[in-house]
Design an enzyme around this catalytic site. Structure first.
Site, PDB file in Angstrom:
ATOM      1  N   GLY A 169      55.461  45.190  35.419  1.00 29.36           N
ATOM      2  CA  GLY A 169      56.841  44.367  35.599  1.00 29.36           C
ATOM      3  C   GLY A 169      57.602  44.362  34.684  1.00 29.36           C
ATOM      4  O   GLY A 169      58.161  45.332  33.855  1.00 29.36           O
ATOM      5  N   GLY A 170      57.188  43.108  33.752  1.00 25.26           N
ATOM      6  CA  GLY A 170      58.148  42.868  32.653  1.00 25.26           C
ATOM      7  C   GLY A 170      58.168  43.999  31.579  1.00 25.26           C
ATOM      8  O   GLY A 170      59.352  44.441  31.007  1.00 25.26           O
ATOM      9  N   GLY A 209      53.887  38.181  35.515  1.00 25.10           N
ATOM     10  CA  GLY A 209      55.168  37.458  34.939  1.00 25.10           C
ATOM     11  C   GLY A 209      54.723  36.179  34.238  1.00 25.10           C
ATOM     12  O   GLY A 209      55.562  35.698  33.863  1.00 25.10           O
ATOM     13  N   GLU A 262      55.456  38.964  45.459  1.00 23.05           N
ATOM     14  CA  GLU A 262      56.960  38.256  45.647  1.00 23.05           C
ATOM     15  C   GLU A 262      57.327  38.150  46.911  1.00 23.05           C
ATOM     16  O   GLU A 262      57.718  37.256  47.424  1.00 23.05           O
ATOM     17  CB  GLU A 262      57.679  38.506  44.281  1.00 23.05           C
ATOM     18  CG  GLU A 262      57.520  38.104  43.047  1.00 23.05           C
ATOM     19  CD  GLU A 262      57.796  39.072  42.006  1.00 23.05           C
ATOM     20  OE1 GLU A 262      58.600  40.073  42.214  1.00 23.05           O
ATOM     21  OE2 GLU A 262      57.285  38.958  40.961  1.00 23.05           O
ATOM     22  N   SER A 321      50.836  40.994  33.792  1.00 22.45           N
ATOM     23  CA  SER A 321      51.073  41.104  32.487  1.00 22.45           C
ATOM     24  C   SER A 321      50.463  42.042  31.751  1.00 22.45           C
ATOM     25  O   SER A 321      49.887  41.888  30.577  1.00 22.45           O
ATOM     26  CB  SER A 321      50.496  39.740  32.033  1.00 22.45           C
ATOM     27  OG  SER A 321      51.309  38.677  32.491  1.00 22.45           O
ATOM     28  N   ASN A 372      57.707  48.557  37.709  1.00 22.76           N
ATOM     29  CA  ASN A 372      58.438  47.822  39.044  1.00 22.76           C
ATOM     30  C   ASN A 372      59.567  47.023  38.305  1.00 22.76           C
ATOM     31  O   ASN A 372      59.299  46.047  37.594  1.00 22.76           O
ATOM     32  CB  ASN A 372      57.486  46.822  39.664  1.00 22.76           C
ATOM     33  CG  ASN A 372      58.063  46.013  40.643  1.00 22.76           C
ATOM     34  OD1 ASN A 372      59.136  45.978  41.116  1.00 22.76           O
ATOM     35  ND2 ASN A 372      57.276  45.026  41.393  1.00 22.76           N
ATOM     36  N   TRP A 373      60.868  47.483  38.376  1.00 21.54           N
ATOM     37  CA  TRP A 373      61.822  46.738  37.673  1.00 21.54           C
ATOM     38  C   TRP A 373      62.300  45.630  38.496  1.00 21.54           C
ATOM     39  O   TRP A 373      63.177  44.879  37.896  1.00 21.54           O
ATOM     40  CB  TRP A 373      63.049  47.875  37.662  1.00 21.54           C
ATOM     41  CG  TRP A 373      62.799  48.975  36.910  1.00 21.54           C
ATOM     42  CD1 TRP A 373      61.530  49.300  36.276  1.00 21.54           C
ATOM     43  CD2 TRP A 373      63.612  50.177  36.647  1.00 21.54           C
ATOM     44  NE1 TRP A 373      61.715  50.809  35.355  1.00 21.54           N
ATOM     45  CE2 TRP A 373      62.878  51.274  35.694  1.00 21.54           C
ATOM     46  CE3 TRP A 373      64.804  50.389  36.950  1.00 21.54           C
ATOM     47  CZ2 TRP A 373      63.352  52.638  35.342  1.00 21.54           C
ATOM     48  CZ3 TRP A 373      65.322  51.690  36.543  1.00 21.54           C
ATOM     49  CH2 TRP A 373      64.623  52.575  35.630  1.00 21.54           C
ATOM     50  N   LYS A 374      61.976  45.347  39.479  1.00 20.09           N
ATOM     51  CA  LYS A 374      62.285  44.223  40.412  1.00 20.09           C
ATOM     52  C   LYS A 374      63.810  44.199  40.498  1.00 20.09           C
ATOM     53  O   LYS A 374      64.086  45.174  40.654  1.00 20.09           O
ATOM     54  CB  LYS A 374      61.724  42.978  39.878  1.00 20.09           C
ATOM     55  CG  LYS A 374      60.154  43.004  39.701  1.00 20.09           C
ATOM     56  CD  LYS A 374      59.602  41.752  39.361  1.00 20.09           C
ATOM     57  CE  LYS A 374      58.202  41.952  38.715  1.00 20.09           C
ATOM     58  NZ  LYS A 374      57.250  40.749  38.713  1.00 20.09           N
ATOM     59  N   GLU A 418      46.697  42.963  42.012  1.00 17.06           N
ATOM     60  CA  GLU A 418      47.671  42.035  40.999  1.00 17.06           C
ATOM     61  C   GLU A 418      47.292  40.511  41.260  1.00 17.06           C
ATOM     62  O   GLU A 418      47.719  39.869  42.487  1.00 17.06           O
ATOM     63  CB  GLU A 418      49.162  42.337  41.477  1.00 17.06           C
ATOM     64  CG  GLU A 418      49.638  43.599  41.365  1.00 17.06           C
ATOM     65  CD  GLU A 418      51.243  43.768  40.945  1.00 17.06           C
ATOM     66  OE1 GLU A 418      51.622  44.265  39.866  1.00 17.06           O
ATOM     67  OE2 GLU A 418      51.899  43.399  41.666  1.00 17.06           O
ATOM     68  N   HIS A 429      54.006  43.442  47.741  1.00 19.31           N
ATOM     69  CA  HIS A 429      53.842  42.906  46.416  1.00 19.31           C
ATOM     70  C   HIS A 429      54.062  41.248  46.592  1.00 19.31           C
ATOM     71  O   HIS A 429      54.491  40.672  47.679  1.00 19.31           O
ATOM     72  CB  HIS A 429      55.371  43.145  45.871  1.00 19.31           C
ATOM     73  CG  HIS A 429      55.238  42.698  44.245  1.00 19.31           C
ATOM     74  ND1 HIS A 429      55.555  41.193  44.040  1.00 19.31           N
ATOM     75  CD2 HIS A 429      55.131  43.158  43.096  1.00 19.31           C
ATOM     76  CE1 HIS A 429      55.566  41.183  42.648  1.00 19.31           C
ATOM     77  NE2 HIS A 429      54.892  42.200  42.121  1.00 19.31           N
TER      78      HIS A 429
HETATM   79  C1  PEP Z   1      54.480  43.046  38.834  1.00 23.28           C
HETATM   80  O1  PEP Z   1      55.410  42.331  39.408  1.00 23.28           O
HETATM   81  O2  PEP Z   1      54.003  43.980  39.616  1.00 23.28           O
HETATM   82  C2  PEP Z   1      53.931  42.633  37.616  1.00 23.28           C
HETATM   83  C3  PEP Z   1      52.810  43.374  37.438  1.00 23.28           C
HETATM   84  O3  PEP Z   1      54.648  42.121  36.925  1.00 23.28           O
HETATM   85  P1  PEP Z   1      54.269  41.756  35.304  1.00 23.28           P
HETATM   86  O4  PEP Z   1      53.795  42.876  34.514  1.00 23.28           O
HETATM   87  O5  PEP Z   1      55.394  41.341  34.641  1.00 23.28           O
HETATM   88  O6  PEP Z   1      53.205  40.578  35.035  1.00 23.28           O
END
Ligand code: PEP
Length: 257
Positions: free
Chosen positions: A235-236, A175, A100, A214, A12-14, A169, A98
């Site tokens: 994500g990251g 993040g 966010e 993470s 997920n590049w956001k 999640e 999500h």
């Molecule tokens: C996400 O935003 O779906 C996520 C899991 O981010 P991260 O891997 O950065 O925690």
């Protein structure tokens, strides 16, 4: 992981890599994909890069996911993007709910269910995100909170004829660099599997339940090795092809036994 379900590793590049750098990243992921034949890979770029990334990913069998959609097919919804548009751009998956979006854009359980239903009706597979906040975990209400979120979509998912996924999640892990322990993740994943089974054994058997929060190359073997973890939403670490590949490598090793 369970050998009856192929692992799904989705980045997920956001709000990153929405232009030429996204195309480069998609090309890099597409190059990696050959090394992970037992893993389904997907990338979720911003809307602006979907079509270009889909073009790069198609031959490598890397799926493209959108990060959200509007439930309507078309109409006066300034700034929104519909399921048919995402299909035209080359998407096969779409992330809904999500944290966010739930926290910052007011997506409710009902709205998330509407989006998941719309995705399915337009031929897209939803990845429905669920998860508890830190205060809810500390209060011992994790399973109660997650069950409400799953219950909101279970009928929609039960009616699906295409693949569906749920991403667990924990909000406090997204993040932050703090991942759930494999034992904590497995407890929630097993509970989700059980709720799906209560609705329909077939739904429980075919739904991929992804872990997100993470996830990185070093913690992936432990988390992806859990019996009810069928992949990851990342994500990251998905913003760098090498870091993303390390997670895919862990999934490949587990799937290969
Ligand atoms: C996400 O935003 O779906 C996520 C899991 O981010 P991260 O891997 O950065 O925690």
């Amino acid at each position: 992981m369970n050998p009856s379900r192929r692992p799904l590793i989705c980045g997920n590049w956001k709000m990153n890599h929405g232009g030429p750098s996204g195309v480069e990243l998609a090309m890099a992921v597409a190059r990696l994909a050959k090394a992970y034949p037992r893993v389904d890979l997907a990338v979720a770029p911003p809307f602006t890069a979907l079509a270009a990334c889909a073009h790069e990913c198609e031959a490598a069998n890397v799926a493209v996911a959108a990060q959200d959609l509007h439930p309507g097919a078309s109409g006066a919804f300034t700034g929104e993007v519909s399921g048919p548009m995402l299909r035209d751009a080359g998407c096969t998956w779409v992330i809904v709910g999500h944290s966010e979006r739930r926290q910052r854009f007011g997506d409710t359980d009902a709205w998330v269910a509407e989006k998941a239903a719309a995705a399915l009706s337009h031929g897209l597979s939803p990845i429905v995100c669920v998860g508890e906040k830190l205060a809810e975990r500390e209060a011992g209400t994790t399973l109660t909170v997650v069950k409400v979120q799953v219950d909101a979509v279970v009928d929609v998912l039960a009616g699906a004829t295409q693949p569906v996924a749920i991403a667990y999640e924990p909000v406090w892990a997204i993040g932050t660099g703090k991942n759930a322990t494999p034992a904590d993740a497995e407890e929630v994943h097993a509970a989700i599997r059980g709720w799906l089974h209560d609705r329909s054994p077939g739904l429980a058997a075919r739904t991929r339940i992804l872990y997100g929060g993470s996830l990185k190359g070093d913690n992936a073997p432990g988390l992806l090795g859990c019996a009810n973890v069928d992949g990851g939403l990342i994500g990251g670490a998905s913003l760098d092809a090498v870091a993303f590949g390390a997670i895919a490598q862990a999934a490949q090793a587990i799937a290969a036994g």
